[in-house]
Scaffold this active site. Structure first.
Site, PDB file in Angstrom:
ATOM      1  N   GLU C  60     -82.618 110.443  28.956  1.00 40.74           N
ATOM      2  CA  GLU C  60     -81.985 110.368  30.268  1.00 40.74           C
ATOM      3  C   GLU C  60     -82.975 110.707  31.376  1.00 40.74           C
ATOM      4  O   GLU C  60     -82.914 110.138  32.470  1.00 40.74           O
ATOM      5  CB  GLU C  60     -80.762 111.287  30.322  1.00 40.74           C
ATOM      6  CG  GLU C  60     -79.581 110.820  29.468  1.00 40.74           C
ATOM      7  CD  GLU C  60     -79.745 111.080  27.972  1.00 40.74           C
ATOM      8  OE1 GLU C  60     -80.686 111.805  27.584  1.00 40.74           O
ATOM      9  OE2 GLU C  60     -78.935 110.567  27.175  1.00 40.74           O
ATOM     10  N   HIS C 129     -67.702 114.656  25.951  1.00 39.48           N
ATOM     11  CA  HIS C 129     -67.337 113.348  26.504  1.00 39.48           C
ATOM     12  C   HIS C 129     -66.232 113.491  27.547  1.00 39.48           C
ATOM     13  O   HIS C 129     -65.429 112.573  27.741  1.00 39.48           O
ATOM     14  CB  HIS C 129     -66.858 112.393  25.413  1.00 39.48           C
ATOM     15  CG  HIS C 129     -67.785 112.239  24.257  1.00 39.48           C
ATOM     16  ND1 HIS C 129     -67.753 113.065  23.177  1.00 39.48           N
ATOM     17  CD2 HIS C 129     -68.789 111.357  24.036  1.00 39.48           C
ATOM     18  CE1 HIS C 129     -68.691 112.703  22.304  1.00 39.48           C
ATOM     19  NE2 HIS C 129     -69.342 111.674  22.806  1.00 39.48           N
TER      20      HIS C 129
HETATM   21  C1  LIG Z   1     -78.143 113.496  25.321  1.00 38.84           C
HETATM   22  C2  LIG Z   1     -77.298 112.420  24.749  1.00 38.84           C
HETATM   23  N1  LIG Z   1     -77.437 111.160  25.197  1.00 38.84           N
HETATM   24  C3  LIG Z   1     -76.655 110.167  24.724  1.00 38.84           C
HETATM   25  C4  LIG Z   1     -75.697 110.413  23.760  1.00 38.84           C
HETATM   26  C5  LIG Z   1     -74.784 109.292  23.251  1.00 38.84           C
HETATM   27  N2  LIG Z   1     -75.114 108.916  21.887  1.00 38.84           N
HETATM   28  C6  LIG Z   1     -74.472 109.455  20.831  1.00 38.84           C
HETATM   29  S1  LIG Z   1     -75.088 108.945  19.370  1.00 38.84           S
HETATM   30  C7  LIG Z   1     -76.237 107.934  20.133  1.00 38.84           C
HETATM   31  C8  LIG Z   1     -77.191 107.140  19.307  1.00 38.84           C
HETATM   32  C9  LIG Z   1     -78.058 108.002  18.442  1.00 38.84           C
HETATM   33  O1  LIG Z   1     -78.833 107.219  17.591  1.00 38.84           O
HETATM   34  P1  LIG Z   1     -79.740 107.846  16.458  1.00 38.84           P
HETATM   35  O2  LIG Z   1     -80.493 108.992  17.001  1.00 38.84           O
HETATM   36  O3  LIG Z   1     -80.523 106.757  15.853  1.00 38.84           O
HETATM   37  O4  LIG Z   1     -78.709 108.479  15.404  1.00 38.84           O
HETATM   38  P2  LIG Z   1     -77.671 107.703  14.474  1.00 38.84           P
HETATM   39  O5  LIG Z   1     -76.386 107.630  15.241  1.00 38.84           O
HETATM   40  O6  LIG Z   1     -78.235 106.405  14.134  1.00 38.84           O
HETATM   41  O7  LIG Z   1     -77.508 108.596  13.269  1.00 38.84           O
HETATM   42  C10 LIG Z   1     -76.100 108.010  21.517  1.00 38.84           C
HETATM   43  C11 LIG Z   1     -76.915 107.270  22.480  1.00 38.84           C
HETATM   44  C12 LIG Z   1     -75.602 111.747  23.305  1.00 38.84           C
HETATM   45  N3  LIG Z   1     -74.738 112.096  22.347  1.00 38.84           N
HETATM   46  N4  LIG Z   1     -76.408 112.721  23.806  1.00 38.84           N
END
Ligand SMILES: Cc1ncc(C[n+]2csc(CCOP(=O)(O)OP(=O)(O)O)c2C)c(N)n1
Ligand SMILES: Cc1ncc(C[n+]2csc(CCOP(=O)(O)OP(=O)(O)O)c2C)c(N)n1
Ligand SMILES: [Mg+2]
Ligand SMILES: [Mg+2]
Lengths: 421, 337, 337, 421
Positions: C60, C129
């Protein structure tokens, strides 16, 4: 002035316009899945260095994949042979249990019994095998996709379900989202939900253990997409500087919600490569290969335990399911992509290996599947008898006001009164 | 009794806590060998070793994030952010992690840590060495926020903060480090050695979190202040001759409603002062709670005297800083309202 | 006139701006190919290419930091933070950089960018959220903060925000994306297609920043609300039968003092409502300015109805959310005061 | 159940207690300076790859130091020969001007004429030579220690001084600290004062240029200590993913206030090594060697201009002076450490090179020193005639209220009225 004037240089020949580069996956919905760019080492091929190896000696490990189970389901090479049959069978059971649990909870969410769920399909080996490389007292700082750490350590599934349902027995009193578990007893740090924040906390915990002359170590967890977060850097900087006794795990399941791994990875080739810039030994391992995950985890854990400092481990796996129950992956990747995933399915691969070893059969597997499922269902029934998010009973509004501080300060007491509870 | 500067008092608090509790650790940028750019941790590394007092990489999120992990382990980190203006990179770790850990884990894990940071203006520090971000902490459930105004309180409050089992934000008005400051920048500085509140007992004592103190009794108007503004308010009261009751809040959250309400009920008038920008500053909350609790006693609107809604300027430091003249004008206006 | 959901209206605003100005670019986590987890940017990449609409790494601070650089170059970035709860890592870039760039460079460089983020509760999103961090922006000099409550305003305000030459924080109450929500969670959802404010003209129009709107005229008490709480307030007024005047603030900074003062001067009573936690919430500022400007007209203390000072819980969503019953009780109390 | 019970493994032999590692510099005050751990490549030794080299081919460049001027003050090797005598002489003049400027402003601060100053002593070559590798229109995102970018580009020194004095002609209207300059015209982005924030902004600016099909590129600047900040990571992630046309400069002057570089660097060996984890070509250069800095900068700038993406460059130099006027380095490092610094003084080295080339003499150097100093003093007098922070006149309180927004909103207008201006 004593200095001569600089003659104006002839203008450089007009440079070409720049253009903007945005990485894109090889295939999108409608296309044919293609993983031909995923370079996969042969099982047994990648060498096993001594745990006190100098990081710069094993830079290439960051670009290869340590694998144990070969095409014929044999365990081969220098990373094989650490686990007994019984241990491997237990591993199979953990993975099957996690999968059954996922199936039921996913369905429960669809039935409106809870707000939200996240499954592990395809990634079961990573957390289940890793847990077995740790000792009691070690601490994981997990993401939402490592429930295998709890299951493989015997955390009561009933507690997990009670939390998922936010019911009257929810160990988190209804305050936290489903799947954001916490268990100090089982070395499972409270999951935050904010990505990457806990990676540096794992390093801090490990630093504390070193400061106190303790023998316990920490493990940080992060997803491929989340390595882009800044706290990933904080963690690597601190781990590198203080040689913290921590294993830094990256679960590369190829996707971050709708975003393919190329967006986070950029030009680095692999996620493990991020370790190179910090002098932190970095390994990649086949995340769908239970014995390989375990062997690499053991190696990294031993480094930490022997005060040799941090290790970065990238688990190469694939998120077979949706990101969460709020997501439909068919909007951004081919429906059949998971079938094409070259590293196969972790449950199937371990099952086949055990059959090849002669300690398992198709029949026993079917039987085990059925048994596990009925156990999970029985626990689910019990959990539901204590309520679901939809029907209640829930933790009370009083519980909502508790636990913000150790002692409730006056302003919150007044608010609780106003709230009439 | 020994006299100490606020810097010495703060250092003493850490020293006392480190002596009593082997789990107290101190770290941050330049706090180790050098002892901090304001020297608040001077000699602590020498005394307790670099196992317990150490320099960190320049990464505020890392400092607080590591502290959260350490606190969850069982230590009591007392970390320094070099200037409050540089706390923003750590804000996520403070707000999303430290503040919510106890709640979300139902008490399984806690974050008993202190984040110390020099705050406030008056030193020609410009935009990046003058900010007062207290309202950004008081809005966050799960944090305690403390602002001492003198060496005695600084030591006692910091010991309380370190011993507290929840995360505490400890804001140190840097303009007070060496002596009280009433906004008369053209006058020579009074050192703490010549001020009664510079008297700091040796050893362990605490000033409780959540308790305000009436610094000056008065009947005409209540002034709610903290940090440097306590002295500015005193000067304004003296100079206007208005019989102001000046309350030093000391802890902004949890705040001491009783003391506030008792005073305003008595005086019927209230002026809130702080250095931070006006809009959505902590003064807004004070104004709101005063009128919620003392509405029928109020004879004039609650007034606020604060920094303006601009970034903190360099050359115009004294136009920006809410000095005694501005506070005095507000006192008069409230008395005439 | 075409009816649109709030998601469609927001998308339409970006579409209109991208069409008119080649310097408008849109990016954020999952906003490119997929079109955003709430689908606010759906099809924009298809229409404008990945040069102008693209996915970013999950960082972010990187998103806003890159936007500041782009804006300084001459583009007009409109970026998405996936949930307001995840804006903290970007807070430094917003507060220390975007907000102060014009000021500190004396106008040589500016940051005309928009940071969109879904905000607020009501969707069982738990701690991460559901947050409403508007007060963390209104305290920062140099930022504008906008919260639309319906599709018409959302489009008009977002176009104004993108065209504005200063950084704008655009908070989208996610519970309103598909229809108005009055807090009666047990009742079926009304879609925007069946609500007059779902009427959204095609093409370019603006709703000016800084102007509130009286959503419901009334003589008995003024309710200051924004976002989801506008509907909750309406429900409370209906259900209590109290002749409340409901003001939808729309822009929190700069705020529309005139409209607020005119109404409270008329009604003599004021209730401030928001979802965010009480202490140091934006409601404190509203309470403060109302009593500063309307003191002599006030017949009762300004009341606040807000989220409690706890992290946003999961199971207790409806105990936490300030629904129509709580707002109704406050209206009655203020009328009886 | 079909699975056998896992027998409890025999307890692992009790591990040794962990211990905590905190890096410390080789020497502290009272000790004898020792730079024997600084590995220095010979001048001319490090090869000059083609600008489109694959990053993984030049990983070792991240651990060596590109140098042009040898012990005999000759320019040698593949990076030599890019600059004419006149250009080198101009470079000398810029460095000498910066040094004279620093000396006067440092003294002015001591005299109370301003609040604060930061000098460049020992690091003059870095910013002066870099500027000459850029074209008009390119944009720097500097830290507070790159005033050489302005001086080498002809930004009026009077404006710099007016800002330092916050006087009536201060181009920043008294709002910003001394030394936090800004000049769009001279490709010098407004300095923030918050460390590292601008590194990612440089990447964003470069992305914008690529998006628009422009030909201008950006340069980010950061100190060794500040590479630990999280925005450093954000910048490298974005630069790597979008192949942004940006040069990412790290000025390693060995110190971050009181903290030696080992605290930020940890186990990585060098700061340039950070680039390895991102597939970003990373070079190290002798920061006290004007032609070497310029040559490496040119190489990196050309990569960016040809749309080949980002380059990370570490300038190895030494902060001879205090961190700022608020700091006294004798509290944390030996007083004579700077004399022991093995890469010498940039002004002296270029001067000697020019003498060896036969285009400069000791006499002309002395004369130039005197001329430059009297020019600087003349400008200083003029600046002081418009006021100093101490005496005024200053920008007005009205100026303080302007420029928060493009148009002043009502609440600020009311405040200005209240403020009586
Ligand atoms: C600081 C923050 N930014 C955005 C999100 C929203 N978000 C939740 S899971 C995710 C994707 C994460 O991907 P990855 O690290 O590859 O983990 P995976 O879900 O594939 O296990 C996002 C963008 C969040 N939870 N926290
Ligand atoms: C975010 C932030 N944290 C801390 C500081 C305080 N600070 C100013 S300069 C500095 C040291 C920077 O060292 P380095 O990056 O090596 O740059 P140098 O001063 O050596 O040029 C610190 C800690 C700051 N300005 N910003
Ligand atoms: Mg992933
Ligand atoms: Mg440095």
């Amino acid at each position: 002035m004593v200095f001569p004037a600089v003659e104006k240089e002839p203008a450089m020949s007009e440079p070409k316009p720049l253009s903007f580069h945005v990485p894109a996956p090889a295939v999108r919905p409608g296309g044919t899945p293609d993983f031909s760019d995923v370079k996969i080492s042969r099982a047994g091929e990648v060498e096993r260095p001594p745990v006190d190896v100098a990081p710069e000696k094993i830079r290439e490990h960051a670009f290869r994949i340590i694998r144990v189970l070969d095409r014929n389901s044999q365990a081969v090479g220098p990373w094989a042979g650490l686990l007994s049959d019984t241990e491997l069978l237990a591993g199979l059971r953990h993975m099957m249990t996690l999968r059954a649990f996922d199936a039921r909870m996913q369905m429960a969410q669809r039935q409106g019994k809870t707000s939200f769920y996240m499954q592990h399909m395809g990634e079961e080996a990573v957390s289940c095998a890793f847990r077995k490389a740790l000792e009691p007292g070690d601490m994981n700082f997990p993401t939402y996709r490592q429930a295998g750490l709890l299951i493989a350590d015997g955390y009561p599934m009933l507690d997990m379900m009670n939390q998922i349902y936010s019911n009257e027995l929810d160990p988190m009193k209804g305050r936290q989202l489903p799947v954001m578990y916490s268990s100090r007893e089982h070395g499972f740090f409270s999951i935050s939900g904010n990505l990457a924040t806990q990676y540096i906390q794992a390093v801090g915990w490990a630093m504390a253990s070193a400061i106190k002359g303790d023998t316990r170590i920490a493990a940080g967890w992060i997803g491929d997409g989340s390595t882009a977060e800044s706290d990933f850097h904080a963690a690597l900087v601190f781990a590198s500087t203080y040689k913290a006794p921590v294993v830094l795990n990256i679960v590369n399941n190829q996707w971050a919600i709708s975003t393919f791994q190329g967006i986070a990875r950029g030009g680095s080739g692999t996620f493990a490569a991020r370790g190179l810039g910090f002098g932190i030994p970095a390994l990649r391992v086949d995340g769908n290969d239970y014995p390989a995950v375990h062997a690499v985890a053991k190696w990294a854990v031993e480094r930490a335990r022997r005060n040799l400092g941090p290790t970065l481990v990238e688990y190469v796996t694939y998120r077979v399911g949706a990101h969460s129950t709020s997501d439909d992956p068919s909007a951004y990747r081919p429906k059949t992509e998971s079938d094409a995933w070259p590293l196969g399915d972790p449950v199937l691969r371990l099952k086949n290996h055990l059959i090849v070893r002669g300690v398992w059969t198709e029949e026993r597997h079917k039987q085990a599947e059925a048994e596990i499922m009925s156990e999970v269902i029985a626990i689910q029934k019990e959990a539901e008898s204590h309520g679901t998010l939809h029907t209640g009973p829930h933790p009370s509004a009083r519980d909502m006001f508790e636990g913000v501080f150790e002692e409730m300060p006056p302003h919150l007491r007044r608010q609780r009164q106003q709230g009439g509870v | 009794m020994p006299r100490k500067t606020m810097v010495e008092a703060i250092r003493d608090a850490m020293d006392v806590c480190m002596q009593r509790d082997a789990n107290v650790v101190v770290f941050g940028e330049d706090v180790g060998y050098f002892g901090g750019v304001f020297r608040c941790t001077q000699n602590l590394q020498q005394k307790y070793g670099s196992n317990r007092v150490f320099d960190t990489p320049i990464n505020e999120s890392g400092i607080v994030g590591a502290a959260v992990g350490m606190a969850a382990y069982g230590l009591r980190p007392c970390v320094e952010i070099q200037f409050a203006d540089y706390m923003y990179p750590a804000y996520d770790q403070i707000v999303s992690e430290a503040a919510r850990l106890r709640y979300r884990s139902n008490g399984q894990f806690t974050a008993p840590l202190v984040v110390r940071m020099p705050t406030g203006g008056g030193i020609f520090g410009g935009q990046t060495h003058s900010q007062s971000p207290e309202a950004l902490f008081t809005h966050v459930s799960g944090l305690k926020t403390v602002v001492p105004s003198n060496p005695y309180d600084a030591k006692g409050l910091l010991i309380s903060a370190i011993e507290d089992n929840d995360p505490v934000i400890f804001l140190e008005p840097k303009r007070l480090y060496n002596g009280p400051f009433d906004g008369h920048h053209e006058r020579p500085v009074t050192p703490w050695a010549r001020h009664p509140l510079g008297e700091v007992p040796d050893g362990h004592y605490t000033v409780p979190l959540g308790k305000a103190l009436v610094r000056r009794e008065g009947a005409a108007v209540t002034v709610l202040a903290y940090g440097t503004m306590v002295y500015v308010a005193e000067a304004a009261a003296e100079e206007t001759g208005i019989d102001a009751e000046i309350i030093d809040l000391r802890t902004l959250l949890p705040y001491d409603l009783e003391t506030i309400v008792a005073s305003v009920t008595k005086t019927g008038r209230c002026v809130v002062v702080h250095e931070a920008t006006l809009t959505s500053g902590y003064g807004a909350e004070l104004s709101a709670i005063v009128q919620e609790n003392c509405f029928y006693n109020l004879e004039a609107p609650v007034a606020r005297v604060t920094g303006w809604d601009t970034p903190y300027p360099h050359a115009q430091e004294w136009d920006y800083f809410p000095g005694p003249a501005r506070v005095g004008r507000a006192l008069k206006a409230v008395m005439e309202a």
